[in-house]
Design a protein around this motif. Structure first.
Motif, PDB file in Angstrom:
ATOM      1  N   GLU A  15      49.018 -31.494  25.469  1.00  0.00           N
ATOM      2  CA  GLU A  15      47.725 -31.172  25.190  1.00  0.00           C
ATOM      3  C   GLU A  15      47.114 -31.965  24.381  1.00  0.00           C
ATOM      4  O   GLU A  15      45.730 -32.307  24.694  1.00  0.00           O
ATOM      5  CB  GLU A  15      47.830 -29.997  24.707  1.00  0.00           C
ATOM      6  CG  GLU A  15      48.310 -28.637  25.467  1.00  0.00           C
ATOM      7  CD  GLU A  15      48.569 -27.402  24.886  1.00  0.00           C
ATOM      8  OE1 GLU A  15      48.864 -27.198  23.740  1.00  0.00           O
ATOM      9  OE2 GLU A  15      48.708 -26.387  25.608  1.00  0.00           O
ATOM     10  N   ARG A  18      45.892 -35.133  26.250  1.00  0.00           N
ATOM     11  CA  ARG A  18      44.977 -34.858  27.156  1.00  0.00           C
ATOM     12  C   ARG A  18      43.674 -34.678  26.424  1.00  0.00           C
ATOM     13  O   ARG A  18      42.449 -35.254  26.786  1.00  0.00           O
ATOM     14  CB  ARG A  18      45.158 -33.460  28.007  1.00  0.00           C
ATOM     15  CG  ARG A  18      45.984 -33.612  29.019  1.00  0.00           C
ATOM     16  CD  ARG A  18      46.512 -32.420  29.743  1.00  0.00           C
ATOM     17  NE  ARG A  18      45.280 -31.072  29.756  1.00  0.00           N
ATOM     18  CZ  ARG A  18      45.560 -29.877  29.650  1.00  0.00           C
ATOM     19  NH1 ARG A  18      46.588 -29.493  29.448  1.00  0.00           N
ATOM     20  NH2 ARG A  18      44.518 -29.013  29.751  1.00  0.00           N
ATOM     21  N   VAL A  22      40.388 -37.554  27.129  1.00  0.00           N
ATOM     22  CA  VAL A  22      38.971 -36.986  27.501  1.00  0.00           C
ATOM     23  C   VAL A  22      37.856 -37.392  26.562  1.00  0.00           C
ATOM     24  O   VAL A  22      36.835 -37.850  26.927  1.00  0.00           O
ATOM     25  CB  VAL A  22      39.026 -35.301  27.822  1.00  0.00           C
ATOM     26  CG1 VAL A  22      37.461 -34.965  27.984  1.00  0.00           C
ATOM     27  CG2 VAL A  22      39.931 -35.092  28.837  1.00  0.00           C
ATOM     28  N   LEU A  41      35.785 -30.934  27.097  1.00  0.00           N
ATOM     29  CA  LEU A  41      36.980 -30.789  27.700  1.00  0.00           C
ATOM     30  C   LEU A  41      36.434 -30.041  29.033  1.00  0.00           C
ATOM     31  O   LEU A  41      37.115 -30.507  30.181  1.00  0.00           O
ATOM     32  CB  LEU A  41      38.339 -30.312  26.997  1.00  0.00           C
ATOM     33  CG  LEU A  41      38.890 -30.741  25.868  1.00  0.00           C
ATOM     34  CD1 LEU A  41      39.804 -30.072  25.111  1.00  0.00           C
ATOM     35  CD2 LEU A  41      39.671 -31.943  26.483  1.00  0.00           C
ATOM     36  N   GLU A  42      35.834 -29.021  28.845  1.00  0.00           N
ATOM     37  CA  GLU A  42      35.284 -28.034  30.315  1.00  0.00           C
ATOM     38  C   GLU A  42      34.593 -28.960  31.107  1.00  0.00           C
ATOM     39  O   GLU A  42      34.665 -28.882  32.299  1.00  0.00           O
ATOM     40  CB  GLU A  42      34.840 -26.630  29.761  1.00  0.00           C
ATOM     41  CG  GLU A  42      36.053 -25.818  29.020  1.00  0.00           C
ATOM     42  CD  GLU A  42      35.252 -24.736  28.661  1.00  0.00           C
ATOM     43  OE1 GLU A  42      34.183 -24.511  28.327  1.00  0.00           O
ATOM     44  OE2 GLU A  42      36.274 -23.675  28.250  1.00  0.00           O
ATOM     45  N   HIS A  44      34.976 -32.032  31.729  1.00  0.00           N
ATOM     46  CA  HIS A  44      35.543 -32.993  32.510  1.00  0.00           C
ATOM     47  C   HIS A  44      36.648 -32.127  33.034  1.00  0.00           C
ATOM     48  O   HIS A  44      37.649 -33.076  33.353  1.00  0.00           O
ATOM     49  CB  HIS A  44      35.992 -34.015  31.264  1.00  0.00           C
ATOM     50  CG  HIS A  44      34.965 -35.005  30.847  1.00  0.00           C
ATOM     51  ND1 HIS A  44      34.104 -34.661  29.725  1.00  0.00           N
ATOM     52  CD2 HIS A  44      34.492 -36.292  31.273  1.00  0.00           C
ATOM     53  CE1 HIS A  44      33.055 -35.760  29.480  1.00  0.00           C
ATOM     54  NE2 HIS A  44      33.552 -36.652  30.521  1.00  0.00           N
ATOM     55  N   GLU A  46      38.980 -30.251  32.182  1.00  0.00           N
ATOM     56  CA  GLU A  46      40.188 -29.884  31.569  1.00  0.00           C
ATOM     57  C   GLU A  46      40.043 -28.444  31.073  1.00  0.00           C
ATOM     58  O   GLU A  46      39.074 -27.825  30.674  1.00  0.00           O
ATOM     59  CB  GLU A  46      40.658 -30.856  30.389  1.00  0.00           C
ATOM     60  CG  GLU A  46      40.902 -32.316  30.651  1.00  0.00           C
ATOM     61  CD  GLU A  46      42.149 -32.343  31.576  1.00  0.00           C
ATOM     62  OE1 GLU A  46      42.985 -31.397  31.198  1.00  0.00           O
ATOM     63  OE2 GLU A  46      42.236 -33.234  32.145  1.00  0.00           O
ATOM     64  N   SER A  47      41.226 -27.621  31.162  1.00  0.00           N
ATOM     65  CA  SER A  47      40.951 -26.282  30.719  1.00  0.00           C
ATOM     66  C   SER A  47      41.926 -26.019  29.690  1.00  0.00           C
ATOM     67  O   SER A  47      43.181 -26.256  29.865  1.00  0.00           O
ATOM     68  CB  SER A  47      41.308 -25.273  32.143  1.00  0.00           C
ATOM     69  OG  SER A  47      42.737 -25.559  32.483  1.00  0.00           O
TER      70      SER A  47
END
Length: 84
Positions: A15, A18, A22, A41-42, A44, A46-47
């Motif tokens: 995590e 990631r 990002v 993150l969102e 791009h 990524e959740s």
């Protein structure tokens, strides 16, 4: 669960990687709050469940010096290698 600590540590590290990737890609300038990081993150694709999850991951990595926690209200996080 037998694999609890090992897998949780590996998951958290994944995590963290990631998040850092990002932020590098987005050329995010900081320091940023967990909410701001979650928004990047969102944006791009990524959740993450919440800003709290982001803060938890970053807080664990602050212990190793991979991220700096600026203890203001709200807390902010700085990565030396993310263009910040």
């Amino acid at each position: 669960m037998v694999f609890g600590n090992v897998c949780q540590t590996m998951l958290r590290h994944g995590e963290f990687d990631r998040i850092r990737a990002v932020l590098r890609e987005a050329e995010a300038e900081g320091p940023l709050t967990a909410r701001e990081i979650l928004d990047v993150l969102e944006a791009h694709g990524e959740s993450f469940d919440s800003a709290h999850q982001v803060a938890t991951v970053l807080g664990r990595h602050a212990e190793t010096g991979e991220v700096e926690v600026i203890r203001e209200t709200p807390y902010r996080y700085r990565f030396d290698d993310c263009g910040q």
